[in-house]
Design a protein around this motif. Structure first.
Motif, mmCIF file in Angstrom:
data_model
loop_
_atom_site.group_PDB
_atom_site.id
_atom_site.type_symbol
_atom_site.label_atom_id
_atom_site.label_comp_id
_atom_site.label_asym_id
_atom_site.label_seq_id
_atom_site.Cartn_x
_atom_site.Cartn_y
_atom_site.Cartn_z
ATOM 1 N N ASP A 42 0.834 -1.200 0.000
ATOM 2 C CA ASP A 42 0.000 0.000 0.000
ATOM 3 C C ASP A 42 0.875 1.258 0.000
ATOM 4 N N ILE A 43 0.823 2.012 -1.119
ATOM 5 C CA ILE A 43 1.609 3.247 -1.237
ATOM 6 C C ILE A 43 0.729 4.493 -1.162
ATOM 7 N N ASN A 44 -0.561 4.307 -0.932
ATOM 8 C CA ASN A 44 -1.489 5.439 -0.838
ATOM 9 C C ASN A 44 -1.139 6.272 0.393
ATOM 10 N N PRO A 45 -0.937 7.594 0.224
ATOM 11 C CA PRO A 45 -0.607 8.424 1.386
ATOM 12 C C PRO A 45 -1.706 8.449 2.441
ATOM 13 N N ASN A 46 -2.926 8.122 2.054
ATOM 14 C CA ASN A 46 -4.034 8.051 3.011
ATOM 15 C C ASN A 46 -4.257 6.635 3.528
ATOM 16 N N GLY A 47 -3.415 5.712 3.100
ATOM 17 C CA GLY A 47 -3.518 4.312 3.525
ATOM 18 C C GLY A 47 -2.265 3.918 4.273
ATOM 19 N N GLY A 48 -1.563 2.919 3.734
ATOM 20 C CA GLY A 48 -0.329 2.457 4.369
ATOM 21 C C GLY A 48 0.822 3.432 4.232
ATOM 22 N N ASN A 49 0.797 4.208 3.141
ATOM 23 C CA ASN A 49 1.798 5.239 2.893
ATOM 24 C C ASN A 49 3.230 4.688 2.906
ATOM 25 N N HIS A 50 3.401 3.469 2.363
ATOM 26 C CA HIS A 50 4.734 2.887 2.280
ATOM 27 C C HIS A 50 5.408 3.348 0.996
ATOM 28 N N SER A 51 6.708 3.346 0.995
ATOM 29 C CA SER A 51 7.476 3.617 -0.216
ATOM 30 C C SER A 51 7.666 2.314 -0.964
ATOM 31 N N ALA A 52 7.672 2.398 -2.287
ATOM 32 C CA ALA A 52 7.955 1.212 -3.096
ATOM 33 C C ALA A 52 9.447 0.907 -2.983
ATOM 34 N N TYR A 66 -3.183 -7.438 6.497
ATOM 35 C CA TYR A 66 -2.343 -7.104 5.349
ATOM 36 C C TYR A 66 -3.183 -6.408 4.270
ATOM 37 N N ASN A 67 -4.448 -6.768 4.186
ATOM 38 C CA ASN A 67 -5.363 -6.175 3.209
ATOM 39 C C ASN A 67 -5.968 -4.856 3.684
ATOM 40 N N ILE A 68 -6.346 -4.772 4.972
ATOM 41 C CA ILE A 68 -7.128 -3.606 5.428
ATOM 42 C C ILE A 68 -6.576 -2.908 6.660
ATOM 43 N N GLY A 69 -5.458 -3.354 7.161
ATOM 44 C CA GLY A 69 -4.916 -2.750 8.372
ATOM 45 C C GLY A 69 -5.446 -3.455 9.613
ATOM 46 N N ASN A 70 -4.658 -3.485 10.658
ATOM 47 C CA ASN A 70 -5.019 -4.263 11.845
ATOM 48 C C ASN A 70 -6.177 -3.677 12.645
ATOM 49 N N LEU A 71 -6.420 -2.374 12.547
ATOM 50 C CA LEU A 71 -7.492 -1.787 13.355
ATOM 51 C C LEU A 71 -8.884 -2.143 12.857
#
Length: 196
Positions: free
Chosen positions: A103-113, A157-162
């Motif tokens: 997830d690279i979406n800044p409003n989501g996981g915001n991870h770098s590739a 992994y799909n939607i975040g732990n919360l």
């Protein structure tokens, strides 16, 4: 870290929505197995790096293969986009990157590739995130069995732990309403077919 045994889980498999990707007239574990088998020839291109990353993290290679199958159909859905997927028409940008669709979406996981979309570096990064999620469930839901914590981590992994709060309802909010159950069913197929 002991992640649990994927062979001890009784997944429900792919939902009708997920099975429609391959225009299957059925759902469940059989659909998950059919989709895993469809992706198997392409998966061979990544088998060496899957096994290397699995060995590093002491996690089932079959589970990594299953996430690759679910997320990018072993690269088939992203090869023409430079490895990017899950296009967001509102943002006019992709939300995820690589075989395991980090997830690279800044409003989501915001991870770098990290690395190229089909590289060991990418699988290393993505598997690290998966293990972090499993670890959160082992800590936050210590009363759950290892396999239940594993299911929670896969759903996260799909939607975040919360957004994963109870077992067996880990997939209530996941894509297709089946993410963890489909991934585990695919992993069980891969485990029997060359990904120990």
């Amino acid at each position: 870290m002991d992640f649990g045994d994927i062979t001890k889980i009784k997944p429900t498999g792919a939902s009708r929505q997920t099975a429609q990707q391959d225009k299957l007239g059925y759902q469940g574990v059989a659909a998950s197995h059919a989709m895993a088998q469809t992706d198997e020839k392409r998966m061979r291109n990544y088998k060496t790096i899957i096994q290397s990353v699995a060995q590093k993290y002491k996690i089932d290679a079959a589970l990594i293969a299953a996430i690759i199958s679910r997320e990018s159909r072993a690269g088939n859905t992203i090869k023409d986009t430079g490895g990017f997927g899950d296009y967001d028409p509102v943002r006019k940008a992709y939300n995820a990157f690589g075989l395991m669709q980090v997830d690279i979406n800044p409003n989501g996981g915001n991870h770098s590739a990290v690395g190229t979309w089909d590289s060991k570096e990418h699988l290393d990064q993505a598997t690290g995130y998966l293990i972090d999620f499993i670890g959160k469930f082992q800590t936050d839901f210590s009363q759950w069995k290892k396999e239940e914590q594993l299911m929670g981590g896969i759903a996260a992994y799909n939607i975040g732990n919360l957004r994963v709060r109870s077992y067996p309802h880990v997939d209530v909010n996941t894509t297709g309403g089946d993410y963890a159950n489909d991934v585990v069913a695919r992993a069980q197929w891969y485990k029997k077919n060359g990904y120990p």
